[in-house]
Design a protein around this motif. Structure first.
Motif, PDB file in Angstrom:
ATOM      1  N   GLY A 133     -11.555  -3.916 -12.611  1.00  0.00           N
ATOM      2  CA  GLY A 133     -12.032  -2.596 -12.171  1.00  0.00           C
ATOM      3  C   GLY A 133     -13.511  -2.443 -12.495  1.00  0.00           C
ATOM      4  N   TYR A 134     -14.206  -1.650 -11.684  1.00  0.00           N
ATOM      5  CA  TYR A 134     -15.642  -1.492 -11.903  1.00  0.00           C
ATOM      6  C   TYR A 134     -16.066  -0.067 -11.588  1.00  0.00           C
ATOM      7  CZ  TYR A 134     -20.628  -2.734 -11.681  1.00  0.00           C
ATOM      8  OH  TYR A 134     -21.982  -2.815 -11.897  1.00  0.00           O
ATOM      9  N   VAL A 135     -16.691   0.587 -12.567  1.00  0.00           N
ATOM     10  CA  VAL A 135     -17.170   1.961 -12.381  1.00  0.00           C
ATOM     11  C   VAL A 135     -18.650   1.990 -12.714  1.00  0.00           C
ATOM     12  CG1 VAL A 135     -16.862   4.377 -13.039  1.00  0.00           C
ATOM     13  CG2 VAL A 135     -14.932   2.804 -13.195  1.00  0.00           C
ATOM     14  N   ILE A 136     -19.471   2.553 -11.812  1.00  0.00           N
ATOM     15  CA  ILE A 136     -20.909   2.594 -12.093  1.00  0.00           C
ATOM     16  C   ILE A 136     -21.372   4.027 -12.322  1.00  0.00           C
ATOM     17  CG2 ILE A 136     -21.346   0.522 -10.756  1.00  0.00           C
ATOM     18  CD1 ILE A 136     -22.492   2.220  -8.539  1.00  0.00           C
ATOM     19  N   GLN A 137     -22.571   4.145 -12.886  1.00  0.00           N
ATOM     20  CA  GLN A 137     -23.076   5.477 -13.250  1.00  0.00           C
ATOM     21  C   GLN A 137     -23.254   6.374 -12.034  1.00  0.00           C
ATOM     22  OE1 GLN A 137     -26.727   5.587 -15.483  1.00  0.00           O
ATOM     23  NE2 GLN A 137     -26.806   7.795 -15.437  1.00  0.00           N
ATOM     24  N   GLN A 138     -23.796   5.814 -10.945  1.00  0.00           N
ATOM     25  CA  GLN A 138     -24.062   6.656  -9.770  1.00  0.00           C
ATOM     26  C   GLN A 138     -22.786   6.906  -8.986  1.00  0.00           C
ATOM     27  OE1 GLN A 138     -25.399   3.790 -10.424  1.00  0.00           O
ATOM     28  NE2 GLN A 138     -27.610   3.897 -10.518  1.00  0.00           N
ATOM     29  N   ILE A 139     -21.639   6.538  -9.576  1.00  0.00           N
ATOM     30  CA  ILE A 139     -20.322   6.794  -9.023  1.00  0.00           C
ATOM     31  C   ILE A 139     -20.002   5.854  -7.858  1.00  0.00           C
ATOM     32  CG2 ILE A 139     -18.737   8.457  -8.005  1.00  0.00           C
ATOM     33  CD1 ILE A 139     -20.372  10.629  -9.565  1.00  0.00           C
ATOM     34  N   GLY A 140     -20.887   5.810  -6.838  1.00  0.00           N
ATOM     35  CA  GLY A 140     -20.707   4.827  -5.779  1.00  0.00           C
ATOM     36  C   GLY A 140     -19.462   5.011  -4.941  1.00  0.00           C
ATOM     37  N   LEU A 141     -18.945   6.234  -4.874  1.00  0.00           N
ATOM     38  CA  LEU A 141     -17.887   6.488  -3.894  1.00  0.00           C
ATOM     39  C   LEU A 141     -18.536   6.406  -2.517  1.00  0.00           C
ATOM     40  CD1 LEU A 141     -15.960   9.565  -5.310  1.00  0.00           C
ATOM     41  CD2 LEU A 141     -15.341   7.165  -5.443  1.00  0.00           C
ATOM     42  N   PHE A 142     -17.822   5.813  -1.556  1.00  0.00           N
ATOM     43  CA  PHE A 142     -18.427   5.685  -0.243  1.00  0.00           C
ATOM     44  C   PHE A 142     -18.325   7.018   0.495  1.00  0.00           C
ATOM     45  CE2 PHE A 142     -16.969   1.375  -1.371  1.00  0.00           C
ATOM     46  CZ  PHE A 142     -18.232   0.886  -1.640  1.00  0.00           C
ATOM     47  N   PRO A 143     -19.485   7.575   0.891  1.00  0.00           N
ATOM     48  CA  PRO A 143     -19.507   8.933   1.435  1.00  0.00           C
ATOM     49  C   PRO A 143     -18.821   9.027   2.794  1.00  0.00           C
ATOM     50  CG  PRO A 143     -21.669   7.933   1.622  1.00  0.00           C
ATOM     51  CD  PRO A 143     -20.824   6.979   0.843  1.00  0.00           C
ATOM     52  N   ASN A 144     -18.659   7.870   3.471  1.00  0.00           N
ATOM     53  CA  ASN A 144     -18.027   7.891   4.792  1.00  0.00           C
ATOM     54  C   ASN A 144     -16.512   7.779   4.707  1.00  0.00           C
ATOM     55  OD1 ASN A 144     -18.722   5.310   3.743  1.00  0.00           O
ATOM     56  ND2 ASN A 144     -18.140   4.376   5.665  1.00  0.00           N
ATOM     57  N   MET A 145     -15.977   7.699   3.482  1.00  0.00           N
ATOM     58  CA  MET A 145     -14.535   7.572   3.331  1.00  0.00           C
ATOM     59  C   MET A 145     -14.002   8.751   2.519  1.00  0.00           C
ATOM     60  SD  MET A 145     -14.256   3.577   2.307  1.00  0.00           S
ATOM     61  CE  MET A 145     -15.324   2.365   3.088  1.00  0.00           C
ATOM     62  N   THR A 146     -12.736   9.124   2.800  1.00  0.00           N
ATOM     63  CA  THR A 146     -12.127  10.207   2.040  1.00  0.00           C
ATOM     64  C   THR A 146     -11.773   9.715   0.642  1.00  0.00           C
ATOM     65  OG1 THR A 146      -9.926   9.591   2.751  1.00  0.00           O
ATOM     66  CG2 THR A 146     -11.075  11.206   4.106  1.00  0.00           C
ATOM     67  N   VAL A 147     -11.380  10.661  -0.198  1.00  0.00           N
ATOM     68  CA  VAL A 147     -10.913  10.349  -1.545  1.00  0.00           C
ATOM     69  C   VAL A 147      -9.823   9.278  -1.470  1.00  0.00           C
ATOM     70  CG1 VAL A 147      -9.514  11.308  -3.410  1.00  0.00           C
ATOM     71  CG2 VAL A 147     -11.515  12.555  -2.581  1.00  0.00           C
ATOM     72  N   GLU A 148      -8.858   9.508  -0.580  1.00  0.00           N
ATOM     73  CA  GLU A 148      -7.745   8.585  -0.447  1.00  0.00           C
ATOM     74  C   GLU A 148      -8.226   7.186  -0.035  1.00  0.00           C
ATOM     75  OE1 GLU A 148      -4.870   9.812   2.505  1.00  0.00           O
ATOM     76  OE2 GLU A 148      -3.325   8.723   1.398  1.00  0.00           O
ATOM     77  N   GLN A 149      -9.111   7.138   0.958  1.00  0.00           N
ATOM     78  CA  GLN A 149      -9.603   5.839   1.428  1.00  0.00           C
ATOM     79  C   GLN A 149     -10.389   5.119   0.345  1.00  0.00           C
ATOM     80  OE1 GLN A 149     -11.700   7.465   4.778  1.00  0.00           O
ATOM     81  NE2 GLN A 149     -10.136   6.801   6.242  1.00  0.00           N
ATOM     82  N   ASN A 150     -11.154   5.876  -0.437  1.00  0.00           N
ATOM     83  CA  ASN A 150     -11.895   5.260  -1.529  1.00  0.00           C
ATOM     84  C   ASN A 150     -10.960   4.647  -2.563  1.00  0.00           C
ATOM     85  OD1 ASN A 150     -14.970   5.361  -1.773  1.00  0.00           O
ATOM     86  ND2 ASN A 150     -14.530   7.356  -0.876  1.00  0.00           N
ATOM     87  N   ILE A 151      -9.933   5.398  -2.936  1.00  0.00           N
ATOM     88  CA  ILE A 151      -9.006   4.875  -3.941  1.00  0.00           C
ATOM     89  C   ILE A 151      -8.254   3.651  -3.403  1.00  0.00           C
ATOM     90  CG2 ILE A 151      -6.990   5.395  -5.383  1.00  0.00           C
ATOM     91  CD1 ILE A 151      -7.841   8.299  -5.386  1.00  0.00           C
ATOM     92  N   ALA A 152      -7.955   3.700  -2.095  1.00  0.00           N
ATOM     93  CA  ALA A 152      -7.119   2.652  -1.508  1.00  0.00           C
ATOM     94  C   ALA A 152      -7.871   1.348  -1.244  1.00  0.00           C
ATOM     95  CB  ALA A 152      -6.502   3.161  -0.209  1.00  0.00           C
ATOM     96  N   LEU A 153      -9.207   1.343  -1.479  1.00  0.00           N
ATOM     97  CA  LEU A 153     -10.000   0.189  -1.049  1.00  0.00           C
ATOM     98  C   LEU A 153      -9.517  -1.145  -1.597  1.00  0.00           C
ATOM     99  CD1 LEU A 153     -13.662   1.485  -1.023  1.00  0.00           C
ATOM    100  CD2 LEU A 153     -12.524   0.229   0.791  1.00  0.00           C
ATOM    101  N   VAL A 154      -9.409  -1.227  -2.918  1.00  0.00           N
ATOM    102  CA  VAL A 154      -9.065  -2.534  -3.493  1.00  0.00           C
ATOM    103  C   VAL A 154      -7.631  -2.942  -3.137  1.00  0.00           C
ATOM    104  CG1 VAL A 154      -9.082  -3.946  -5.572  1.00  0.00           C
ATOM    105  CG2 VAL A 154     -10.703  -2.077  -5.341  1.00  0.00           C
ATOM    106  N   PRO A 155      -6.639  -2.026  -3.240  1.00  0.00           N
ATOM    107  CA  PRO A 155      -5.298  -2.417  -2.787  1.00  0.00           C
ATOM    108  C   PRO A 155      -5.296  -2.910  -1.340  1.00  0.00           C
ATOM    109  CG  PRO A 155      -5.181  -0.356  -3.976  1.00  0.00           C
ATOM    110  CD  PRO A 155      -6.633  -0.691  -3.847  1.00  0.00           C
ATOM    111  N   LYS A 156      -6.129  -2.308  -0.491  1.00  0.00           N
ATOM    112  CA  LYS A 156      -6.216  -2.776   0.908  1.00  0.00           C
ATOM    113  C   LYS A 156      -6.799  -4.171   0.973  1.00  0.00           C
ATOM    114  CE  LYS A 156      -6.027   0.884   4.195  1.00  0.00           C
ATOM    115  NZ  LYS A 156      -6.700   2.162   4.330  1.00  0.00           N
ATOM    116  N   LEU A 157      -7.862  -4.405   0.190  1.00  0.00           N
ATOM    117  CA  LEU A 157      -8.461  -5.741   0.177  1.00  0.00           C
ATOM    118  C   LEU A 157      -7.430  -6.774  -0.259  1.00  0.00           C
ATOM    119  CD1 LEU A 157     -11.928  -4.994  -1.510  1.00  0.00           C
ATOM    120  CD2 LEU A 157     -11.507  -5.460   0.891  1.00  0.00           C
TER     121      LEU A 157
END
Lengths: 375, 213
Positions: free
Chosen positions: A78-102
């Protein structure tokens, strides 16, 4: 278990990591701290190979990570950065689902993960999953940032000053949450910070670095008692004088003085808006002359409130109160017993003086033990 | 000849010229996109080359339209092919430059986060960089299209047809009506295209980004 063996890294003439050797035990909350340029962030980023060392070896569970595919390696960390780095073009759900999707989890599995994780930080799926990062407060965004890192259940989570950009109150809350999550899920967390308060509060083990080397690696208690180097001593500075006597303290010594109160004539919808803006779940309601009336919770308003009505009719007296001059022990016992998780402190004239929370209590205790803390 | 006589006599030709014009524009801008977007992406991966490629394309942009058409005439002869070749070259630059800057301007911490959670290069490109750069890229497309609509009137000179035909006829016979019959539809086309692509730009901007602005 993460092992560094004689790891070196330099940029031009500047040595960043100087023959670094370090063992991080599985399941521990390990904090890397030190003055800027000490190599703490570089150390962190060599673990998921965002930075490649010039020489030396790094093992995770006995496997040499330089021989692994970096993309596959990162999906297991897992990796968390200071600037948060959530992708603004994706919803909360899509952001969380990224790695499981990969990692090609099924849709049902991903759905279950997103629900479970949002529950973990008390952000209900229905309210939050379809929102975009720009619709969340900073604290909520970083909660999602943490959840994204946890989504594929990595045994190791790397966090690079994750709470550095948040305001002190939100930071307190997130620190508590991450510590709880780490205990509950048994993760190995490697966490970079330059904030000694944060290190003392969170760490099982603190690794103090300077000029690319480990100066001291110890539990917070041990580091406070026997700092191995003058630099560490100066970092600990304010935490080290044991002067105050906890027995003489009164309730007001433990409280947070800045609290948010609203007049009883405030409308329900305004209160909801205020709460979501401040990221709190209840408000203190006062009479017209500022004397204490009671509290109102977001759940209560949502359950019984009608738009346009004043909140005075929804106020309850379930919160515990204590006079500001009461003995600290009394306040402490009330706090432990309090169903709401906080105790209100009132002045002699019945106006609101402040609020004792577990965080403010811990901070005051810390100050009594180790002297003035920042924030 | 009154305007109404003129219109009844030539309306068929005007409409034909109008659609030929649209055809010229769509083909050239289409070819421009096919060249410029992949090239722009490639340049973000080879930034040392980017400076040179962008200035070469910039120089092409400054060659006067008539000269470029003349050069194309030598290679492709008379008709649509040389016109489309020249117009496509003009269409490349705004799209190329916007693709390049759009991707370069994606905040580096998004890229770091994407790498850090284990996306490979292709995934970062398609899931992070392109969606975030999309408003800028479409902005380039918009600029190209409006330019090409006006420059395509030159194509009439080398027998490619389109609204330029009308204008050239008018210029060579001192007949204002022909000039207007070419110029007015071209202007309308430019305005409509600009508005239409504006809508597309909005539609393709990820919702989360629109909210953030």
């Amino acid at each position: 278990m993460i092992q560094f063996r004689n790891v070196n890294k330099s940029y031009g003439k500047k040595t960043i990591l100087d023959n670094l050797t370090l063992d991080i035990k599985a399941g521990e909350f390990v904090i890397l701290i030190g003055p800027s340029g000490c190599g703490k962030t570089t150390t962190l980023k060599t673990i998921n190979r965002l930075i490649e060392p010039d020489s030396g070896e790094i093992f995770i569970d006995g496997k040499d990570i330089t021989k692994m595919d970096p993309v596959k390696l990162r999906r297991t960390i897992g990796y968390v950065i200071q600037q948060i780095g959530l992708f603004p073009n994706m919803t909360v759900e899509q952001n969380i689902a990224l790695v499981p999707k990969l990692l090609k989890y099924t849709n049902e599995e991903i759905d279950e993960i997103v629900h479970r994780l949002l529950d973990l930080v008390n952000m209900p799926y229905e309210e939050n999953a379809k929102k975009y990062p720009s619709e969340l407060s900073g604290g909520q965004q970083q909660r999602i940032g943490v959840l994204r890192a946890l989504a594929a259940s990595p045994p190791i989570v790397l966090m690079d000053e994750p709470f550095g950009a948040l305001d002190p109150l939100t930071r307190d809350t997130l620190q508590e949450e991450i510590k709880k999550i780490q205990k509950k899920l048994g993760k190995t967390i490697v966490f970079v910070t330059h904030d000694m308060d944060e290190a003392l509060r969170l760490a099982d083990t603190i690794v103090f670095m300077n000029e690319g080397k480990v100066l001291q690696m110890a539990s917070p208690e041990e580091m406070l008692q026997n700092p191995a180097d003058p630099i560490i001593k100066s970092f600990l500075g304010k935490h080290m004088n044991n002067g105050n006597n906890a027995a003489n303290m009164v309730a007001s010594d433990f409280m947070r003085a800045k609290v948010l109160t609203v007049p009883k004539t405030k409308k329900t919808l305004e209160c909801i808006a205020l709460m979501s803006r401040r990221d709190v779940s209840s408000l203190i309601v006062v009479e017209d002359d500022d004397t204490y009336l009671g509290t109102v919770s977001v759940d209560k308003i949502k359950a019984e409130g009608k738009a346009g009505k004043e909140i005075s009719e929804l106020v309850t007296l379930e919160s515990m109160t204590v006079n500001r001059n009461s003995n600290a022990q009394e306040a402490f016992e009330l706090l432990i017993a309090s169903p709401t998780g906080y105790v209100l402190v009132l002045n002699d004239d019945n106006t609101v003086a402040g609020l004792i929370t577990k965080t403010s209590m811990a901070k005051a205790m810390g100050e009594a033990l180790w002297g003035e803390m920042t924030q | 000849m009154s305007y109404s006589d003129f219109l009844s006599k030539y309306s068929g030709e005007i409409i034909k010229a109008f659609f030929t014009h649209i055809e010229l524009v769509l083909l050239s801008v289409g070819i421009g996109v096919v060249i410029a977007v992949p090239l722009g992406i490639m340049l973000t991966r080879h930034q040392a080359a980017a400076k040179y490629v962008l200035s070469i394309v910039g120089v092409i942009q400054t060659i006067p339209g008539l000269v470029l058409l003349g050069v194309m005439l030598i290679f492709f002869g008379i008709g649509k092919p040389p016109a489309i070749a020249a117009l496509s070259l003009y269409a490349v630059l705004p799209i190329l430059r916007n693709t390049f800057t759009g991707i370069m301007e994606v905040d580096s911490h998004y890229i770091e986060a994407a790498k850090g959670i284990g996306m490979n290069g292709k995934q970062i490109l398609f899931q992070v960089e392109l969606p975030l750069a999309m408003p800028t890229i479409i902005g380039g497309l918009r600029l190209s299209t409006v330019y090409i609509i006006s420059w395509a009137t030159l194509a009439g000179m080398i027998g490619a047809g389109g609204l330029g035909d009308m204008i050239w006829t008018g210029l060579s016979t001192y007949e204002t009506k022909f000039i207007l019959a070419g110029a007015i539809p071209a202007a309308i086309l430019a305005l409509v295209a600009n508005t239409l692509i504006g809508f597309i730009q909005r539609a393709l901007t990820p919702r989360g980004i629109r909210l953030g602005r």
